[in-house]
Design a protein around this motif. Sequence first.
Motif, PDB file in Angstrom:
ATOM      1  N   ARG A 226       3.156   9.616   5.412  1.00  0.00           N
ATOM      2  CA  ARG A 226       4.030  10.501   4.649  1.00  0.00           C
ATOM      3  C   ARG A 226       3.504  11.932   4.788  1.00  0.00           C
ATOM      4  O   ARG A 226       2.314  12.172   4.578  1.00  0.00           O
ATOM      5  N   PRO A 227       4.397  12.924   5.115  1.00  0.00           N
ATOM      6  CA  PRO A 227       3.922  14.299   5.283  1.00  0.00           C
ATOM      7  C   PRO A 227       3.239  14.839   4.025  1.00  0.00           C
ATOM      8  O   PRO A 227       3.656  14.503   2.913  1.00  0.00           O
ATOM      9  N   GLU A 228       2.198  15.660   4.208  1.00  0.00           N
ATOM     10  CA  GLU A 228       1.367  16.177   3.112  1.00  0.00           C
ATOM     11  C   GLU A 228       2.207  16.789   1.972  1.00  0.00           C
ATOM     12  O   GLU A 228       1.961  16.527   0.811  1.00  0.00           O
ATOM     13  N   HIS A 229       3.220  17.593   2.316  1.00  0.00           N
ATOM     14  CA  HIS A 229       3.960  18.325   1.282  1.00  0.00           C
ATOM     15  C   HIS A 229       4.851  17.422   0.428  1.00  0.00           C
ATOM     16  O   HIS A 229       5.352  17.862  -0.601  1.00  0.00           O
ATOM     17  N   LEU A 230       5.048  16.171   0.826  1.00  0.00           N
ATOM     18  CA  LEU A 230       5.909  15.275   0.040  1.00  0.00           C
ATOM     19  C   LEU A 230       5.102  14.361  -0.886  1.00  0.00           C
ATOM     20  O   LEU A 230       5.672  13.619  -1.669  1.00  0.00           O
ATOM     21  N   ARG A 231       3.766  14.434  -0.817  1.00  0.00           N
ATOM     22  CA  ARG A 231       2.956  13.519  -1.622  1.00  0.00           C
ATOM     23  C   ARG A 231       2.921  13.938  -3.085  1.00  0.00           C
ATOM     24  O   ARG A 231       2.930  15.117  -3.379  1.00  0.00           O
TER      25      ARG A 231
ATOM     26  N   VAL B  63       4.347  -5.903  -2.807  1.00  0.00           N
ATOM     27  CA  VAL B  63       5.307  -5.031  -2.118  1.00  0.00           C
ATOM     28  C   VAL B  63       5.456  -3.708  -2.883  1.00  0.00           C
ATOM     29  O   VAL B  63       5.427  -2.627  -2.283  1.00  0.00           O
ATOM     30  N   LEU B  64       5.586  -3.777  -4.213  1.00  0.00           N
ATOM     31  CA  LEU B  64       5.691  -2.557  -5.026  1.00  0.00           C
ATOM     32  C   LEU B  64       4.448  -1.689  -4.855  1.00  0.00           C
ATOM     33  O   LEU B  64       4.536  -0.465  -4.692  1.00  0.00           O
ATOM     34  N   ILE B  65       3.273  -2.312  -4.877  1.00  0.00           N
ATOM     35  CA  ILE B  65       2.015  -1.565  -4.783  1.00  0.00           C
ATOM     36  C   ILE B  65       1.875  -0.905  -3.404  1.00  0.00           C
ATOM     37  O   ILE B  65       1.495   0.263  -3.299  1.00  0.00           O
ATOM     38  N   THR B  66       2.206  -1.659  -2.349  1.00  0.00           N
ATOM     39  CA  THR B  66       2.104  -1.079  -1.003  1.00  0.00           C
ATOM     40  C   THR B  66       3.050   0.119  -0.869  1.00  0.00           C
ATOM     41  O   THR B  66       2.656   1.176  -0.361  1.00  0.00           O
ATOM     42  N   ALA B  67       4.295  -0.039  -1.369  1.00  0.00           N
ATOM     43  CA  ALA B  67       5.255   1.073  -1.313  1.00  0.00           C
ATOM     44  C   ALA B  67       4.689   2.279  -2.065  1.00  0.00           C
ATOM     45  O   ALA B  67       4.732   3.415  -1.567  1.00  0.00           O
ATOM     46  N   GLY B  68       4.115   2.042  -3.239  1.00  0.00           N
ATOM     47  CA  GLY B  68       3.566   3.127  -4.059  1.00  0.00           C
ATOM     48  C   GLY B  68       2.375   3.811  -3.415  1.00  0.00           C
ATOM     49  O   GLY B  68       2.255   5.040  -3.442  1.00  0.00           O
TER      50      GLY B  68
ATOM     51  N   PHE C 278      -2.048   6.460 -12.175  1.00  0.00           N
ATOM     52  CA  PHE C 278      -1.459   6.435 -13.522  1.00  0.00           C
ATOM     53  C   PHE C 278      -0.178   7.256 -13.611  1.00  0.00           C
ATOM     54  O   PHE C 278       0.533   7.197 -14.610  1.00  0.00           O
ATOM     55  N   ARG C 279       0.114   8.047 -12.574  1.00  0.00           N
ATOM     56  CA  ARG C 279       1.402   8.766 -12.542  1.00  0.00           C
ATOM     57  C   ARG C 279       2.306   8.176 -11.459  1.00  0.00           C
ATOM     58  O   ARG C 279       3.278   8.800 -11.066  1.00  0.00           O
ATOM     59  N   ASN C 280       1.965   6.996 -10.969  1.00  0.00           N
ATOM     60  CA  ASN C 280       2.720   6.389  -9.872  1.00  0.00           C
ATOM     61  C   ASN C 280       3.441   5.129 -10.373  1.00  0.00           C
ATOM     62  O   ASN C 280       2.842   4.059 -10.471  1.00  0.00           O
ATOM     63  N   PRO C 281       4.735   5.259 -10.728  1.00  0.00           N
ATOM     64  CA  PRO C 281       5.450   4.131 -11.355  1.00  0.00           C
ATOM     65  C   PRO C 281       5.529   2.886 -10.472  1.00  0.00           C
ATOM     66  O   PRO C 281       5.521   1.766 -11.003  1.00  0.00           O
ATOM     67  N   LEU C 282       5.588   3.066  -9.147  1.00  0.00           N
ATOM     68  CA  LEU C 282       5.669   1.892  -8.271  1.00  0.00           C
ATOM     69  C   LEU C 282       4.401   1.049  -8.370  1.00  0.00           C
ATOM     70  O   LEU C 282       4.454  -0.173  -8.494  1.00  0.00           O
ATOM     71  N   VAL C 283       3.234   1.725  -8.308  1.00  0.00           N
ATOM     72  CA  VAL C 283       1.962   0.998  -8.366  1.00  0.00           C
ATOM     73  C   VAL C 283       1.756   0.402  -9.760  1.00  0.00           C
ATOM     74  O   VAL C 283       1.340  -0.758  -9.892  1.00  0.00           O
ATOM     75  N   LEU C 284       2.101   1.174 -10.816  1.00  0.00           N
ATOM     76  CA  LEU C 284       1.945   0.656 -12.186  1.00  0.00           C
ATOM     77  C   LEU C 284       2.831  -0.568 -12.399  1.00  0.00           C
ATOM     78  O   LEU C 284       2.384  -1.578 -12.960  1.00  0.00           O
ATOM     79  N   GLY C 285       4.077  -0.497 -11.929  1.00  0.00           N
ATOM     80  CA  GLY C 285       4.998  -1.632 -12.041  1.00  0.00           C
ATOM     81  C   GLY C 285       4.459  -2.841 -11.291  1.00  0.00           C
ATOM     82  O   GLY C 285       4.470  -3.963 -11.794  1.00  0.00           O
TER      83      GLY C 285
ATOM     84  N   GLN D  75       1.993   7.649  -2.166  1.00  0.00           N
ATOM     85  CA  GLN D  75       0.912   8.500  -2.695  1.00  0.00           C
ATOM     86  C   GLN D  75       0.097   9.123  -1.564  1.00  0.00           C
ATOM     87  O   GLN D  75      -0.437  10.217  -1.714  1.00  0.00           O
ATOM     88  N   GLY D  76      -0.006   8.440  -0.449  1.00  0.00           N
ATOM     89  CA  GLY D  76      -0.708   8.990   0.708  1.00  0.00           C
ATOM     90  C   GLY D  76      -2.040   8.318   0.963  1.00  0.00           C
ATOM     91  O   GLY D  76      -2.637   7.742   0.048  1.00  0.00           O
ATOM     92  N   GLU D  77      -2.499   8.398   2.207  1.00  0.00           N
ATOM     93  CA  GLU D  77      -3.719   7.723   2.632  1.00  0.00           C
ATOM     94  C   GLU D  77      -4.963   8.216   1.888  1.00  0.00           C
ATOM     95  O   GLU D  77      -5.154   9.413   1.744  1.00  0.00           O
TER      96      GLU D  77
END
Lengths: 140, 120
Positions: A135-140, B18-23, B46-53, B27-29
């Motif tokens: 995912r591009p940096e600015h969209l994270r 699946v929800l956690i992987t999507a989240g 804690f601000r990522n609803p996909l991972v929390l769900g 969120q990014g690597e």
Amino acid sequence: MKSENPIEVHTTWALTLVVIMTNVLGNLSLSRGMHQVGKIVSASPLDYVRVFANPWTVAGVCILVVWMIIDLALLSRADLSFVMPVTASAYVLIAIAGRFLLHDHISGVRWTGIVVITLGAVLVGETPVRTTKRRPEHLR
Amino acid sequence: MKWILVGIIGICNTLGEVLITAGMKRQGEVEKLDPQSLGHMVVRIFRNPLVLGGQAVLAVSFFALLSLLSISNVSFAVPATAISYLLETLLAKLVLKEDVAWRRWAGATLVTCGVALLQW
């Protein structure tokens, strides 16, 4: 198939190995604790609180918390369809640990299962760790 | 009772992962693996609803597993989650758009069969 940076791939593999080891140690410890606690199938939260008086259960839960954090870091870097089959080698290690540490009997069918899981994990382990775009940096 | 718990564990495992992987992908690597970077990752979750769900769904699966472990052996309880491997591979392809090559299908199938064989 996108080209992979070898250093990043090594880091992802190191995370994979930590996920496998913490899964094995956590489950063995938790299993031992739950057998000491005894049967519970209950809707009452108090019955589950009682579980946390057992040191093996507490140790198991702590190790599984580490497992969860490292697993999340791993899933931020690698495909789910890579991570799940490869980390399934934990089953193999749990069965072998049961055989040598707890002297569980392993039947011929279970040895077959162990070999089949290992083959599956190795097969998936030969695929690239990640096939989706970052995912591009600015969209994270 | 045993098999109802197995069903709950299988469905919740698949949905949760699946929800956690999507989240986590959103969120990014996580690039560095020092405690500070991992701590930062946990705070952002804690601000990522996909991972929390996903974690909430996995929590249901975890308590079902605790119950199952108390009425059966670990050699039954842990392998009982085998069906999640094929379901997760299918949803990884359809929902997460991962490139599931034949090696991954074959590997997931072998793992599912192998884990089921462990019950004997």
